[in-house]
Design an enzyme around this catalytic site. Sequence first.
Site, PDB file in Angstrom:
ATOM      1  N   SER A  53      16.489  -0.352  -0.157  1.00 38.24           N
ATOM      2  CA  SER A  53      15.967  -0.786  -1.450  1.00 38.24           C
ATOM      3  C   SER A  53      17.102  -0.846  -2.461  1.00 38.24           C
ATOM      4  O   SER A  53      17.924   0.066  -2.541  1.00 38.24           O
ATOM      5  CB  SER A  53      14.898   0.190  -1.953  1.00 38.24           C
ATOM      6  OG  SER A  53      14.563  -0.103  -3.301  1.00 38.24           O
TER       7      SER A  53
ATOM      8  N   ASN B 106      11.137  -7.095  -8.281  1.00 38.75           N
ATOM      9  CA  ASN B 106      10.672  -5.760  -8.637  1.00 38.75           C
ATOM     10  C   ASN B 106      11.839  -4.787  -8.726  1.00 38.75           C
ATOM     11  O   ASN B 106      12.828  -4.913  -8.020  1.00 38.75           O
ATOM     12  CB  ASN B 106       9.614  -5.266  -7.643  1.00 38.75           C
ATOM     13  CG  ASN B 106      10.220  -4.463  -6.499  1.00 38.75           C
ATOM     14  OD1 ASN B 106      10.500  -3.266  -6.637  1.00 38.75           O
ATOM     15  ND2 ASN B 106      10.426  -5.128  -5.366  1.00 38.75           N
TER      16      ASN B 106
ATOM     17  N   THR C 128      13.921  -8.174   6.617  1.00 37.90           N
ATOM     18  CA  THR C 128      14.765  -7.394   5.738  1.00 37.90           C
ATOM     19  C   THR C 128      13.966  -6.876   4.544  1.00 37.90           C
ATOM     20  O   THR C 128      12.807  -7.242   4.342  1.00 37.90           O
ATOM     21  CB  THR C 128      15.919  -8.254   5.170  1.00 37.90           C
ATOM     22  OG1 THR C 128      15.368  -9.254   4.301  1.00 37.90           O
ATOM     23  CG2 THR C 128      16.714  -8.927   6.254  1.00 37.90           C
ATOM     24  N   ASN C 129      14.673  -6.087   3.721  1.00 38.51           N
ATOM     25  CA  ASN C 129      14.187  -5.681   2.421  1.00 38.51           C
ATOM     26  C   ASN C 129      14.392  -6.834   1.431  1.00 38.51           C
ATOM     27  O   ASN C 129      14.755  -7.943   1.823  1.00 38.51           O
ATOM     28  CB  ASN C 129      14.940  -4.420   1.972  1.00 38.51           C
ATOM     29  CG  ASN C 129      14.068  -3.479   1.152  1.00 38.51           C
ATOM     30  OD1 ASN C 129      13.349  -3.910   0.252  1.00 38.51           O
ATOM     31  ND2 ASN C 129      14.130  -2.193   1.461  1.00 38.51           N
TER      32      ASN C 129
ATOM     33  N   TYR D  16       4.194  -9.748   2.465  1.00 38.18           N
ATOM     34  CA  TYR D  16       3.832  -9.022   1.249  1.00 38.18           C
ATOM     35  C   TYR D  16       3.639 -10.043   0.125  1.00 38.18           C
ATOM     36  O   TYR D  16       2.526 -10.330  -0.277  1.00 38.18           O
ATOM     37  CB  TYR D  16       4.894  -7.985   0.892  1.00 38.18           C
ATOM     38  CG  TYR D  16       4.658  -7.240  -0.421  1.00 38.18           C
ATOM     39  CD1 TYR D  16       3.668  -7.603  -1.320  1.00 38.18           C
ATOM     40  CD2 TYR D  16       5.442  -6.161  -0.776  1.00 38.18           C
ATOM     41  CE1 TYR D  16       3.463  -6.922  -2.515  1.00 38.18           C
ATOM     42  CE2 TYR D  16       5.246  -5.470  -1.970  1.00 38.18           C
ATOM     43  CZ  TYR D  16       4.259  -5.863  -2.826  1.00 38.18           C
ATOM     44  OH  TYR D  16       4.068  -5.196  -4.002  1.00 38.18           O
TER      45      TYR D  16
ATOM     46  N   PHE E 261      10.545   3.234  -5.995  1.00 41.37           N
ATOM     47  CA  PHE E 261       9.822   4.180  -5.118  1.00 41.37           C
ATOM     48  C   PHE E 261       8.786   4.991  -5.908  1.00 41.37           C
ATOM     49  O   PHE E 261       8.676   6.213  -5.756  1.00 41.37           O
ATOM     50  CB  PHE E 261      10.778   5.133  -4.407  1.00 41.37           C
ATOM     51  CG  PHE E 261      11.633   4.520  -3.346  1.00 41.37           C
ATOM     52  CD1 PHE E 261      11.399   3.244  -2.870  1.00 41.37           C
ATOM     53  CD2 PHE E 261      12.687   5.245  -2.806  1.00 41.37           C
ATOM     54  CE1 PHE E 261      12.196   2.686  -1.869  1.00 41.37           C
ATOM     55  CE2 PHE E 261      13.486   4.706  -1.800  1.00 41.37           C
ATOM     56  CZ  PHE E 261      13.250   3.424  -1.339  1.00 41.37           C
TER      57      PHE E 261
ATOM     58  N   ASP F 200       0.861  -1.189   0.000  1.00 38.49           N
ATOM     59  CA  ASP F 200       0.000   0.000   0.000  1.00 38.49           C
ATOM     60  C   ASP F 200       0.897   1.239   0.000  1.00 38.49           C
ATOM     61  O   ASP F 200       1.052   1.930   1.003  1.00 38.49           O
ATOM     62  CB  ASP F 200      -0.920  -0.001   1.222  1.00 38.49           C
ATOM     63  CG  ASP F 200      -2.013   1.056   1.128  1.00 38.49           C
ATOM     64  OD1 ASP F 200      -2.114   1.725   0.079  1.00 38.49           O
ATOM     65  OD2 ASP F 200      -2.765   1.222   2.112  1.00 38.49           O
TER      66      ASP F 200
ATOM     67  N   LYS G 250      14.959   0.032   8.131  1.00 39.17           N
ATOM     68  CA  LYS G 250      14.789  -1.198   7.353  1.00 39.17           C
ATOM     69  C   LYS G 250      16.095  -1.524   6.651  1.00 39.17           C
ATOM     70  O   LYS G 250      16.642  -0.693   5.910  1.00 39.17           O
ATOM     71  CB  LYS G 250      13.664  -1.058   6.322  1.00 39.17           C
ATOM     72  CG  LYS G 250      13.326  -2.372   5.614  1.00 39.17           C
ATOM     73  CD  LYS G 250      12.005  -2.283   4.900  1.00 39.17           C
ATOM     74  CE  LYS G 250      11.576  -3.643   4.355  1.00 39.17           C
ATOM     75  NZ  LYS G 250      10.236  -3.609   3.768  1.00 39.17           N
TER      76      LYS G 250
ATOM     77  N   ASN H 286      13.626   3.697   4.965  1.00 40.09           N
ATOM     78  CA  ASN H 286      14.070   2.703   3.991  1.00 40.09           C
ATOM     79  C   ASN H 286      15.412   3.150   3.430  1.00 40.09           C
ATOM     80  O   ASN H 286      15.479   4.096   2.636  1.00 40.09           O
ATOM     81  CB  ASN H 286      13.024   2.570   2.882  1.00 40.09           C
ATOM     82  CG  ASN H 286      13.321   1.436   1.925  1.00 40.09           C
ATOM     83  OD1 ASN H 286      14.430   0.914   1.892  1.00 40.09           O
ATOM     84  ND2 ASN H 286      12.329   1.054   1.140  1.00 40.09           N
TER      85      ASN H 286
ATOM     86  N   GLY I   8       9.672 -13.759   2.885  1.00 35.98           N
ATOM     87  CA  GLY I   8       9.398 -15.152   2.570  1.00 35.98           C
ATOM     88  C   GLY I   8       8.338 -15.833   3.401  1.00 35.98           C
ATOM     89  O   GLY I   8       8.182 -17.055   3.324  1.00 35.98           O
TER      90      GLY I   8
ATOM     91  N   ASN J 254      16.695  -0.555  -5.614  1.00 33.83           N
ATOM     92  CA  ASN J 254      16.193   0.005  -6.865  1.00 33.83           C
ATOM     93  C   ASN J 254      16.350   1.512  -6.994  1.00 33.83           C
ATOM     94  O   ASN J 254      15.881   2.092  -7.976  1.00 33.83           O
ATOM     95  CB  ASN J 254      14.724  -0.383  -7.039  1.00 33.83           C
ATOM     96  CG  ASN J 254      14.535  -1.889  -7.064  1.00 33.83           C
ATOM     97  OD1 ASN J 254      15.288  -2.590  -7.740  1.00 33.83           O
ATOM     98  ND2 ASN J 254      13.562  -2.387  -6.323  1.00 33.83           N
ATOM     99  N   THR J 255      16.968   2.153  -6.014  1.00 35.81           N
ATOM    100  CA  THR J 255      17.327   3.569  -6.106  1.00 35.81           C
ATOM    101  C   THR J 255      18.845   3.652  -6.036  1.00 35.81           C
ATOM    102  O   THR J 255      19.424   3.274  -5.013  1.00 35.81           O
ATOM    103  CB  THR J 255      16.698   4.386  -4.962  1.00 35.81           C
ATOM    104  OG1 THR J 255      15.270   4.333  -5.086  1.00 35.81           O
ATOM    105  CG2 THR J 255      17.160   5.835  -5.013  1.00 35.81           C
TER     106      THR J 255
END
Length: 353
Positions: free
Chosen positions: A190, A116, A259-260, A331, A120, A70, A232, A187, A310, A192-193
């Site tokens: 991640s 993924n 974890t992430n 998730y 962000f 979300d 995180k 965070n 997991g 992805n940044t």
Amino acid sequence: MMYRAVRSILFRLDAEAAHDLTVRQIERLQSVPSLLRAVERSARARAEGPEVALWGLRFRNPVGIAAGFDKNARMVPFLAALGFGFVEVGTVTFAPQAGNPQPRMFRVAEHGAIINRLGFNNEGAVAVAARLESLWNHRGRGESSGEQVPVFANLGKNRDVPLAGAAESYRMAYRMLAPLAHGVVINVSSPNTPGLRELQSPDHLRELLTVLRQERLRLAFRAPGDHPLLVKVAPDLSERELADVATVCLELADGIVATNTTVSRPGMSGAEGREAGGLSGRPLLSLSTEVVRRLRQLAGAGYPLIGVGGIFDAAGARAKLEAGADLVQVYTGFVYRGPRLPLHIAAGLRSNR
């Protein structure tokens, strides 16, 4: 059985398109008060316990929904009504952000996994703050569900903000969102940044947490423990890096989320893991659980830890709790197993107390 039919339809769509469709449908459902109350009544008794108390907050059960599901705080009432013990929204950046080019989200169904590289994508702190404020106003009038469910805001930095400006970027987002959440998760993990994971280094992390703690004092919360600040972390840290993170967090943070997603591909080979991005789901279970175990050893008893990665059932949640977590989050398991998952996990944990 019903969710299997729904999932078979959703899984014919691109993963992100299916998620966006799910968000829209949930928003429609929760906009009908009688439907929302019916969902909550159905879940209420089965969602209770084992109760957890942390940071002056009551968690009716230890099972939360992790950040990423979300992102823009659009589904909080429905997620609370489903039986989650707490909800984490975000990741939210100060300015709105489109994220990385599509496609950027991929199922690996044979492994119960998702990869993924969303980057962000979110509506920004102003929009999410307005939505959370509306939620609290409705709760105050008894029009919304989940009054007893804590809500955490997960914050990140915008892609175009350099590391030197990261602390200020987080501070501005914190200033807007912290007063509207029960706690904040930063965070810094991640994949992805670009450069974001460098914020886990001791100097960067210390600066960031110091700035946010100062902002917390300016916001005049009753006491630091009344509004926890969590970090995180990534599952890919070396032993030394994890120890360094733990040292800084023990001094300046109120807890750790572990974890992430991972940039590794445990148990996967060849084309299965060819997409770039962070991996979540079943392959992450052992790796993330081991990080929780190591953090508990480093932090000692009493320091709050949230285990995520997991979890598809009560056994996975129990593994995290036995490794030292106080709370857990799901998730990817929620995507694969469906809306009854928080109740199934809570029931399984109750029966093994």
